[in-house]
Write a protein that holds these residues in place. Structure first.
Motif, short mmCIF file in Angstrom:
data_model
loop_
_atom_site.label_atom_id
_atom_site.label_comp_id
_atom_site.label_asym_id
_atom_site.label_seq_id
_atom_site.Cartn_x
_atom_site.Cartn_y
_atom_site.Cartn_z
N GLY A 1 7.39 -40.42 -12.06
CA GLY A 1 8.06 -38.67 -12.50
C GLY A 1 6.83 -37.82 -11.85
O GLY A 1 5.70 -38.00 -11.21
N GLN B 1 19.08 -28.19 -13.25
CA GLN B 1 19.12 -29.27 -12.51
C GLN B 1 18.34 -29.35 -11.01
O GLN B 1 18.33 -30.75 -10.63
N ALA C 1 9.24 -38.64 -21.68
CA ALA C 1 10.75 -38.15 -21.48
C ALA C 1 11.05 -37.54 -20.27
O ALA C 1 11.76 -37.59 -19.12
N LEU C 2 9.92 -36.32 -19.82
CA LEU C 2 9.57 -35.50 -18.42
C LEU C 2 9.64 -36.29 -17.56
O LEU C 2 10.21 -36.11 -16.90
N ALA D 1 12.44 -38.24 -16.50
CA ALA D 1 13.52 -37.86 -16.14
C ALA D 1 13.63 -37.09 -14.72
O ALA D 1 14.80 -37.00 -13.99
N THR D 2 12.37 -37.14 -14.16
CA THR D 2 12.09 -36.96 -12.98
C THR D 2 11.87 -37.93 -12.18
O THR D 2 10.80 -38.11 -10.79
N ASN E 1 21.42 -34.84 -6.36
CA ASN E 1 20.83 -35.61 -7.69
C ASN E 1 19.62 -36.66 -7.34
O ASN E 1 18.80 -36.08 -6.71
N SER F 1 18.30 -43.43 -7.94
CA SER F 1 19.40 -44.33 -8.73
C SER F 1 18.69 -45.29 -8.72
O SER F 1 19.43 -45.85 -9.09
N GLN G 1 14.53 -46.72 -11.47
CA GLN G 1 15.62 -45.73 -11.98
C GLN G 1 16.83 -45.98 -12.78
O GLN G 1 17.22 -45.48 -13.37
N LEU H 1 16.58 -46.16 -16.35
CA LEU H 1 16.68 -44.53 -16.97
C LEU H 1 16.20 -44.85 -18.52
O LEU H 1 15.94 -44.56 -19.28
N PHE H 2 18.09 -45.17 -18.19
CA PHE H 2 18.40 -44.25 -19.68
C PHE H 2 18.19 -45.98 -20.99
O PHE H 2 17.90 -44.61 -22.57
N GLN I 1 14.70 -44.59 -21.61
CA GLN I 1 14.68 -42.73 -22.44
C GLN I 1 15.30 -43.50 -24.24
O GLN I 1 14.80 -42.92 -25.01
#
Length: 731
Positions: A63, A110, A400-401, A404-405, A454, A457, A462, A465-466, A469
């Motif tokens: 990240g 974004q 989480a941060l 997300a990156t 974006n 992924s 990647q 990721l969902f 999370q």
């Protein structure tokens, strides 16, 4: 005789909820010879924690939170870092191009999804400027019009051979800019004040084919004025306000700390003084509720009689949004009068028939205050819980941060203006490197640019990721619920040690809080994790329902919305019920050392066998603690208001309103802090009441007051129940 019969009936136990607890001659409080419970759940919890740490490490390795914290320019470089360290904000050449985004702020955060050139600048523009018409540019030098700070860094105005029009066409410098404010590093329109008053806009500031007013309207529509952008930037500069608030805190932090100390002292004193004032306070509050009801009855009767000559009725009025019209109808006050009379009658009957149980509740509250006096360390245990919860929240937020990156940014070739030239040569999903991209590669499409789309992924991490999370949220909720469960079990063990000490305080164990904490960690991590897991699963279902409701809100019909509302309500009630069961199960675990299911069953059966006492104690305690919170928070809040607003002058120092930019910020901080402090202390007190209550019920079932089976309850409780311990016979 009737009272004796009532007590006998009260002590009869309903076999539907299990048999009463049996006497155990070896039981004298929380047992010490216990074994580990719910080992399988303990192992599962440890595996989840280990997996959670692995997820955190992977997120940290892959990240890069700079993608969110710092804006990027068109070449992919961060503003406010490295070469752009002195240029923290990003300027959009044509903010109107962002109109394609639903929310400019979301799009900006974004990345570079606004299809316009972006450059890092030291300060955002504070005035209107637009390039004059072509007729006024003949023979002009570019440096006479453009500001070097707002141009592409690789382009130098003083050395250029391009004409003014070429510079605009190649998007090397902006065609126009307007007053903007830096919001999280993004130069967004500042619509507050008189900046956009038509009288302040230059007469030449009009986009092609639009007047000045039409240009202003187009800008407001495109940038969301009155919406997300306006909410953020309206009327003030956030960075400036933040600095002013920080300055206020720097000036007043000593007084804020003093206010919080006062809140802590008042909370402790209130809880300790309940030992002497609980009977008076409870009866005053009960009589106050009855008095309010009586006043309502009198007021409704007066209003009903004053409208005796009124001819209005519900059939005449019909349906209307004006509530005042219904208050002119005589039947409205009659309905209020009947409802209040019924409520008042129910309260009076409850007070008459439940007076003994109210006295028991008062005695338990007094006993809890006495226990706190002997174990003051329990009042400060919430600090440990707060620190552990802070660790959980911080770890979840950082993970989480970073998750997300965790992908590399992906850039693709995009035509900024499809009306210029033939842009069909740009292939779909054609990637590029913003640092090496050259628009001359597309001679037929002069508006071709390399734009961030974006994050990558395609990797294994990647693509999941969902799922990661979701795992992050699940593990976070489980950890939080475990920390709360650990606090409940620790406090319950300490208060249980106090109740089952036959001679107080001589028989109270040394350091009961520490002993209880170590017992919970050594033997019952699995049981606490089991209860926390059940609660976590219900909370996850609630989160999923909220997500689905938000996701498909527009597509739902009334029937679907009704079903969704019912589901959310049912799971909310289920969560409250599980919290109630868990809380009492932890008390049983702390005292008897059995696994979660057995403890929950025993606690539930014991409470159901004494359901009336449970309801009375719960409501009396809630009423008293609500009054206590109101006293602490309201008193400290009023004191803070008079002090920070300058209405109270300290000896030698005058604290006037002018000394602070926003005197309400310290007041809000003190009030919020006072509430958190009061809630922390009162939660300990509430746990003490619940623990002593369960011990009291067990005491009634296990013992009978004989020399072989004496009661452990206080003399006050025995007096209320007309019981006593019989002295052993002497020869």
């Amino acid at each position: 005789m009737a009272r004796k019969k009532e007590k006998q009936e009260e002590e009869q136990n309903n076999p539907e909820y299990g048999e009463p607890a049996k006497y155990d001659s070896t039981f004298t409080g929380p047992i010490h010879n216990r074994s580990c419970t719910d080992i399988i759940c303990c192992v599962l919890f440890m595996l989840v924690i280990g997996g959670y740490m692995v997820v955190g490490v992977l997120a940290w390795l892959y990240g890069d939170p700079r993608h969110v914290l710092y804006p990027r320019n068109s070449t992919g470089m961060f503003c406010g870092m490295g070469q752009n360290k002195d240029r923290p904000s990003i300027l959009y050449f044509d903010i109107l191009k962002c109109a394609t985004a639903t929310n400019i702020m979301a799009a900006a955060l974004q990345g570079l999804q606004c299809p316009t050139t972006q450059v890092c600048v030291k300060t955002c523009p504070s005035q209107f400027w637009i390039l004059p018409p072509s007729a006024d540019l003949s023979g002009a030098k570019p440096a006479d019009f453009f500001n070097q700070e707002y141009c592409v860094p690789s382009f130098q105005l003083k050395d250029t051979k391009y004409s003014v029009r070429d510079i605009v066409d190649k998007r090397l410098c902006p065609l126009f800019y307007m007053p903007t404010t830096s919001v999280l590093g993004r130069c967004l329109p500042s619509f507050g004040g008189n900046a956009y008053n038509p009288s302040n806009i230059p007469t030449n500031f009009s986009l092609p084919g639009l007047s000045v007013n039409e240009t202003l309207a187009a800008i407001k529509n495109a940038t969301g004025a009155g919406g997300a952008t306006n909410d953020i930037t309206n009327s003030f500069n956030i960075k400036d306000v933040g600095l002013r608030i920080f300055e206020d805190f720097a000036k007043s932090w000593q007084w804020i700390v003093a206010g919080l100390v006062i809140a802590m002292v008042v909370s402790v004193l209130f809880l300790l003084l309940l030992r002497f004032t609980a009977p008076v306070l409870v009866w005053v509050l009960i009589i106050g509720v009855l008095a309010v009801g009586a006043f309502g009855i009198w007021y409704c009767y007066n209003e009903y009689m004053s409208l005796a000559s009124s001819n209005l009725s519900f059939s005449n009025v019909g349906l209307t949004n004006n509530v005042q019209v219904y208050l002119q109808v005589r039947d409205t006050w009659l309905a209020f009068l009947i409802i209040l009379c019924i409520v008042e009658a129910v309260l009076l009957l409850a007070l008459i028939f439940l007076r003994t149980r109210i006295l028991i509740a008062i005695a338990l509250i007094q006993e809890t205050s006495k226990a706190l006096g002997h174990m003051m360390s329990t009042l400060f245990y919430p600090v440990i819980t707060f620190v552990l919860l802070l660790v959980c929240v911080s770890y979840w937020g950082i993970t989480a941060l970073y998750l997300a990156t965790s992908g590399a940014p992906v850039y693709k070739v995009v035509a900024m203006n499809t009306s210029q030239g033939d842009c069909s040569v740009i292939r779909a999903n054609q990637t590029c490197d913003p640092e090496t991209f050259n628009s001359t590669q597309y001679p037929t499409c002069p508006s071709a640019s390399c734009v961030f789309i974006n994050y990558n992924s395609e990797g294994l991490l990647q693509r999941n990721l969902f799922n990661l999370q979701i795992y992050n949220v699940f593990a976070f909720l489980w950890c939080v619920n475990f920390v709360i469960a650990l606090g409940h079990c620790t406090l319950a063990g300490a208060f249980g040690s106090y109740y089952w000490a036959f001679t107080k305080p001589a028989d109270i164990p040394t350091f009961p809080l520490i002993q209880s904490f170590m017992r919970a960690l050594r033997y019952h991590v699995g049981s606490l994790a089991f209860g926390a897991l059940i609660l976590t699963l219900v909370q996850m279902v609630r989160i999923i329902l909220e997500y689905l409701d938000h996701k498909f809100k527009e597509a739902q019909n009334p029937c679907t919305r009704f079903i969704m509302c019912c589901l959310k309500c049912c799971f909310w009630c289920l969560e409250k019920f599980i919290k109630f069961i868990n809380r009492n199960a932890y008390i049983m675990i702390a005292i008897y050392g059995k696994n979660f299911c057995v403890s929950a069953k025993n606690a539930f059966s014991l409470l159901m066998r004494n359901i009336v006492r449970v309801v009375v104690l719960d409501k009396v305690t809630d009423l008293l603690l609500f009054f206590g919170k109101l006293l602490v928070v309201g008193g400290v809040g009023v004191l803070a208001f008079f002090f920070f607003s300058g209405r109270i002058q300290t000896p030698g120092t005058t604290f006037q309103t002018a000394a602070l930019n926003y005197y309400w910020m310290p007041i809000i901080t003190v009030v919020f802090g006072a509430y958190m402090i009061a809630h922390g202390f009162f939660s300990v007190y509430n746990m003490g009441v619940d623990t002593l209550f369960l011990c009291f019920l067990e005491d009634l079932e296990r013992n009978d007051g004989s020399p072989q089976k004496p009661y452990f309850m206080s003399k006050n409780l025995m007096k209320i129940l007309n019981k006593k311990n019989k002295a052993p016979k002497t020869d």
